[in-house]
Scaffold this motif. Structure first.
Motif, PDB file in Angstrom:
ATOM      1  N   ALA A  99       0.796  -1.301  -0.154  1.00 22.32           N
ATOM      2  CA  ALA A  99       0.078  -0.185   0.040  1.00 22.32           C
ATOM      3  C   ALA A  99       0.854   1.256   0.011  1.00 22.32           C
ATOM      4  O   ALA A  99       0.590   2.360  -0.727  1.00 22.32           O
ATOM      5  CB  ALA A  99      -0.982   0.088   1.255  1.00 22.32           C
ATOM      6  N   GLU A 100       1.870   1.158   0.830  1.00 27.11           N
ATOM      7  CA  GLU A 100       2.802   2.500   0.853  1.00 27.11           C
ATOM      8  C   GLU A 100       3.472   2.851  -0.528  1.00 27.11           C
ATOM      9  O   GLU A 100       3.596   3.856  -1.051  1.00 27.11           O
ATOM     10  CB  GLU A 100       4.017   2.288   2.010  1.00 27.11           C
ATOM     11  CG  GLU A 100       3.216   2.337   3.243  1.00 27.11           C
ATOM     12  CD  GLU A 100       4.164   2.177   4.553  1.00 27.11           C
ATOM     13  OE1 GLU A 100       5.391   1.817   4.165  1.00 27.11           O
ATOM     14  OE2 GLU A 100       3.774   2.304   5.510  1.00 27.11           O
ATOM     15  N   LEU A 101       4.099   1.713  -1.133  1.00 24.92           N
ATOM     16  CA  LEU A 101       4.670   1.832  -2.342  1.00 24.92           C
ATOM     17  C   LEU A 101       3.842   2.120  -3.456  1.00 24.92           C
ATOM     18  O   LEU A 101       4.062   3.108  -4.270  1.00 24.92           O
ATOM     19  CB  LEU A 101       5.348   0.229  -2.828  1.00 24.92           C
ATOM     20  CG  LEU A 101       6.711  -0.161  -2.194  1.00 24.92           C
ATOM     21  CD1 LEU A 101       7.062  -1.439  -2.304  1.00 24.92           C
ATOM     22  CD2 LEU A 101       7.684   0.816  -2.263  1.00 24.92           C
ATOM     23  N   TYR A 102       2.423   1.692  -3.399  1.00 22.10           N
ATOM     24  CA  TYR A 102       1.543   1.973  -4.333  1.00 22.10           C
ATOM     25  C   TYR A 102       1.164   3.564  -4.279  1.00 22.10           C
ATOM     26  O   TYR A 102       0.831   4.384  -5.340  1.00 22.10           O
ATOM     27  CB  TYR A 102       0.076   1.229  -4.377  1.00 22.10           C
ATOM     28  CG  TYR A 102      -0.729   1.384  -5.544  1.00 22.10           C
ATOM     29  CD1 TYR A 102      -0.606   0.665  -6.669  1.00 22.10           C
ATOM     30  CD2 TYR A 102      -1.828   2.180  -5.282  1.00 22.10           C
ATOM     31  CE1 TYR A 102      -1.324   0.748  -7.739  1.00 22.10           C
ATOM     32  CE2 TYR A 102      -2.665   2.491  -6.496  1.00 22.10           C
ATOM     33  CZ  TYR A 102      -2.527   1.565  -7.643  1.00 22.10           C
ATOM     34  OH  TYR A 102      -3.430   1.939  -8.452  1.00 22.10           O
ATOM     35  N   ALA A 103       1.174   3.837  -3.087  1.00 20.63           N
ATOM     36  CA  ALA A 103       0.727   5.360  -2.782  1.00 20.63           C
ATOM     37  C   ALA A 103       1.824   6.361  -3.100  1.00 20.63           C
ATOM     38  O   ALA A 103       1.615   7.322  -3.836  1.00 20.63           O
ATOM     39  CB  ALA A 103       0.498   5.490  -1.361  1.00 20.63           C
ATOM     40  N   SER A 104       3.280   5.737  -3.137  1.00 18.90           N
ATOM     41  CA  SER A 104       4.295   6.621  -3.708  1.00 18.90           C
ATOM     42  C   SER A 104       4.409   6.896  -5.188  1.00 18.90           C
ATOM     43  O   SER A 104       4.907   7.774  -5.760  1.00 18.90           O
ATOM     44  CB  SER A 104       5.579   5.887  -3.242  1.00 18.90           C
ATOM     45  OG  SER A 104       5.898   5.995  -1.839  1.00 18.90           O
ATOM     46  N   VAL A 105       3.617   5.566  -5.932  1.00 17.44           N
ATOM     47  CA  VAL A 105       3.768   5.911  -7.429  1.00 17.44           C
ATOM     48  C   VAL A 105       2.232   6.445  -7.993  1.00 17.44           C
ATOM     49  O   VAL A 105       2.022   6.656  -9.105  1.00 17.44           O
ATOM     50  CB  VAL A 105       3.849   4.698  -8.221  1.00 17.44           C
ATOM     51  CG1 VAL A 105       5.525   4.323  -7.498  1.00 17.44           C
ATOM     52  CG2 VAL A 105       3.089   3.380  -7.856  1.00 17.44           C
ATOM     53  N   GLY A 106       1.381   6.662  -6.825  1.00 15.07           N
ATOM     54  CA  GLY A 106      -0.097   7.075  -7.429  1.00 15.07           C
ATOM     55  C   GLY A 106      -0.126   8.269  -8.264  1.00 15.07           C
ATOM     56  O   GLY A 106      -0.689   8.276  -9.238  1.00 15.07           O
ATOM     57  N   ALA A 107       0.707   9.303  -8.087  1.00 16.36           N
ATOM     58  CA  ALA A 107       0.361  10.616  -8.800  1.00 16.36           C
ATOM     59  C   ALA A 107       1.020  10.068 -10.288  1.00 16.36           C
ATOM     60  O   ALA A 107       0.367  10.586 -11.485  1.00 16.36           O
ATOM     61  CB  ALA A 107       1.510  11.709  -8.227  1.00 16.36           C
ATOM     62  N   ALA A 108       2.036   9.363 -10.499  1.00 15.69           N
ATOM     63  CA  ALA A 108       2.587   9.018 -11.902  1.00 15.69           C
ATOM     64  C   ALA A 108       1.428   7.997 -12.586  1.00 15.69           C
ATOM     65  O   ALA A 108       1.503   8.273 -13.752  1.00 15.69           O
ATOM     66  CB  ALA A 108       3.696   8.385 -11.272  1.00 15.69           C
ATOM     67  N   LEU A 109       0.889   7.143 -11.707  1.00 18.00           N
ATOM     68  CA  LEU A 109      -0.089   6.336 -12.494  1.00 18.00           C
ATOM     69  C   LEU A 109      -1.251   7.006 -12.622  1.00 18.00           C
ATOM     70  O   LEU A 109      -1.959   6.647 -13.879  1.00 18.00           O
ATOM     71  CB  LEU A 109      -0.379   5.131 -11.329  1.00 18.00           C
ATOM     72  CG  LEU A 109       0.772   4.297 -11.075  1.00 18.00           C
ATOM     73  CD1 LEU A 109       0.205   3.201 -10.067  1.00 18.00           C
ATOM     74  CD2 LEU A 109       1.460   3.931 -12.117  1.00 18.00           C
ATOM     75  N   ARG A 110      -1.863   8.096 -12.178  1.00 22.04           N
ATOM     76  CA  ARG A 110      -2.913   8.646 -12.507  1.00 22.04           C
ATOM     77  C   ARG A 110      -2.699   9.498 -13.697  1.00 22.04           C
ATOM     78  O   ARG A 110      -3.408   9.508 -14.485  1.00 22.04           O
ATOM     79  CB  ARG A 110      -3.291   9.617 -11.484  1.00 22.04           C
ATOM     80  CG  ARG A 110      -4.037   9.187 -10.076  1.00 22.04           C
ATOM     81  CD  ARG A 110      -4.784  10.160  -9.299  1.00 22.04           C
ATOM     82  NE  ARG A 110      -3.850  10.972  -8.714  1.00 22.04           N
ATOM     83  CZ  ARG A 110      -3.228  10.912  -7.543  1.00 22.04           C
ATOM     84  NH1 ARG A 110      -3.488   9.614  -6.892  1.00 22.04           N
ATOM     85  NH2 ARG A 110      -2.408  11.610  -6.851  1.00 22.04           N
ATOM     86  N   SER A 111      -1.372   9.827 -13.832  1.00 17.37           N
ATOM     87  CA  SER A 111      -1.061  10.653 -15.151  1.00 17.37           C
ATOM     88  C   SER A 111      -1.120   9.779 -16.257  1.00 17.37           C
ATOM     89  O   SER A 111      -1.450  10.285 -17.435  1.00 17.37           O
ATOM     90  CB  SER A 111       0.137  11.237 -15.015  1.00 17.37           C
ATOM     91  OG  SER A 111       1.245  10.264 -15.339  1.00 17.37           O
ATOM     92  N   THR A 112      -0.823   8.264 -16.125  1.00 17.82           N
ATOM     93  CA  THR A 112      -1.089   7.613 -17.342  1.00 17.82           C
ATOM     94  C   THR A 112      -2.643   7.355 -17.601  1.00 17.82           C
ATOM     95  O   THR A 112      -2.821   7.427 -18.867  1.00 17.82           O
ATOM     96  CB  THR A 112      -0.342   6.199 -16.844  1.00 17.82           C
ATOM     97  OG1 THR A 112      -1.059   5.577 -16.064  1.00 17.82           O
ATOM     98  CG2 THR A 112       0.903   6.337 -16.496  1.00 17.82           C
ATOM     99  N   VAL A 113      -3.282   7.374 -16.660  1.00 16.84           N
ATOM    100  CA  VAL A 113      -4.785   7.193 -17.005  1.00 16.84           C
ATOM    101  C   VAL A 113      -5.273   8.401 -17.614  1.00 16.84           C
ATOM    102  O   VAL A 113      -5.927   8.424 -18.721  1.00 16.84           O
ATOM    103  CB  VAL A 113      -5.603   6.994 -15.641  1.00 16.84           C
ATOM    104  CG1 VAL A 113      -7.056   7.132 -15.968  1.00 16.84           C
ATOM    105  CG2 VAL A 113      -5.093   5.745 -15.053  1.00 16.84           C
ATOM    106  N   ALA A 114      -4.923   9.782 -17.088  1.00 12.56           N
ATOM    107  CA  ALA A 114      -5.212  11.065 -17.931  1.00 12.56           C
ATOM    108  C   ALA A 114      -4.539  11.097 -19.336  1.00 12.56           C
ATOM    109  O   ALA A 114      -5.659  11.348 -20.202  1.00 12.56           O
ATOM    110  CB  ALA A 114      -4.630  12.117 -17.103  1.00 12.56           C
ATOM    111  N   GLN A 115      -3.446  10.513 -19.571  1.00 14.61           N
ATOM    112  CA  GLN A 115      -3.151  10.482 -20.932  1.00 14.61           C
ATOM    113  C   GLN A 115      -3.712   9.701 -21.641  1.00 14.61           C
ATOM    114  O   GLN A 115      -4.099   9.947 -22.943  1.00 14.61           O
ATOM    115  CB  GLN A 115      -1.499  10.161 -20.840  1.00 14.61           C
ATOM    116  CG  GLN A 115      -1.133  10.236 -22.195  1.00 14.61           C
ATOM    117  CD  GLN A 115       0.536   9.867 -22.337  1.00 14.61           C
ATOM    118  OE1 GLN A 115       0.949   8.837 -21.917  1.00 14.61           O
ATOM    119  NE2 GLN A 115       1.451  10.618 -22.570  1.00 14.61           N
ATOM    120  N   ALA A 116      -4.267   8.571 -21.104  1.00 15.64           N
ATOM    121  CA  ALA A 116      -4.959   7.546 -21.998  1.00 15.64           C
ATOM    122  C   ALA A 116      -6.482   8.023 -22.447  1.00 15.64           C
ATOM    123  O   ALA A 116      -6.825   7.783 -23.243  1.00 15.64           O
ATOM    124  CB  ALA A 116      -5.139   6.033 -21.191  1.00 15.64           C
TER     125      ALA A 116
END
Length: 227
Positions: free
Chosen positions: A168-185
């Motif tokens: 959960a902590e690691l996923y939270a750390s990359v959360g912003a980057a992952l959201r940006s991929t969804v926004a781009q898609a």
């Protein structure tokens, strides 16, 4: 007899700031101020920690610089990560490295779905159901930013249902980057052909089927258009 001010052992300013930073970290790591939540105001921190306003301000500024806190104009200061990993990851997982981001998402989300199917609680299932409904509502509303946040909230709920703190902590750390991929898609508008149903993923977790949950989690991460 009251000692003179000069004779009182007052730690150097830098030491006080470091101590205050560690106190703030401890409260964040202890869950008192969870990721996404707002920390107390500056006057409240001064009273709670027993230090001066400038010391609090410098400690908060240091944690903002480290990527743990974020100041939002007119709203307050929020916890955005439990550690300093988030900004490092965010700098590396940029939009021009989409393939790597998708691979990272698969590594986290497929295993999270599998574990969630094994460990989910009634509270987890309620959270997943609510997050799925909110995601559907956000799609119908037609706003890309609202959908991206709702989609991220559902994936976060899946990770939470895995009951693995480190994951959960690691996923939270990359959360912003992952959201940006969804926004781009998604692009500028929500087009029907970009919609990806997550109902089967939630159903697999609800049914306690780890193999099917893992398959469903990975299915929409095969191509950059997956959300």
């Amino acid at each position: 007899m009251t000692p003179a001010v000069d004779s009182v052992a007052v730690p150097p300013r830098g030491h006080r700031v470091r101590q205050t930073i560690e106190q703030l970290r401890a409260r964040i790591l202890g869950g008192e101020w969870p990721v996404g939540g707002r920390i107390p105001t500056e006057p409240q921190l001064v009273a709670a920690l027993g230090v001066g306003r400038n010391t609090v301000r410098e400690a908060v500024r240091a944690l903002v610089h480290a990527g743990v806190l974020e100041c939002r104009q007119g709203s307050g200061t929020y916890v955005v990560s439990t550690d300093e990993l988030a900004p490092v990851v965010a700098r590396r997982l940029t939009d021009d490295r989409m393939a790597e981001v998708i691979e990272v998402r698969r590594a986290f989300e497929v295993e999270a779905a599998r574990l969630a199917a094994l460990r989910r609680t009634p509270a987890d299932l309620a959270a997943l159901g609510g997050a799925l409904a909110a995601r559907e509502a956000a799609w119908r509303a037609g706003r890309v930013d609202g959908f991206v946040e709702a989609d991220a909230a559902l994936h976060t709920a899946v990770v939470a249902a895995a009951h693995n703190t480190m994951l959960a902590e690691l996923y939270a750390s990359v959360g912003a980057a992952l959201r940006s991929t969804v926004a781009q898609a998604m692009g500028d508008t929500l087009e029907p052909e970009r919609y990806v149903d997550h109902g089967r993923l939630v159903a697999a977790i609800r049914d306690g089927d780890p193999a099917r949950a893992a398959i469903e989690a990975g299915a929409f991460l095969e191509a950059p258009s997956g959300a």
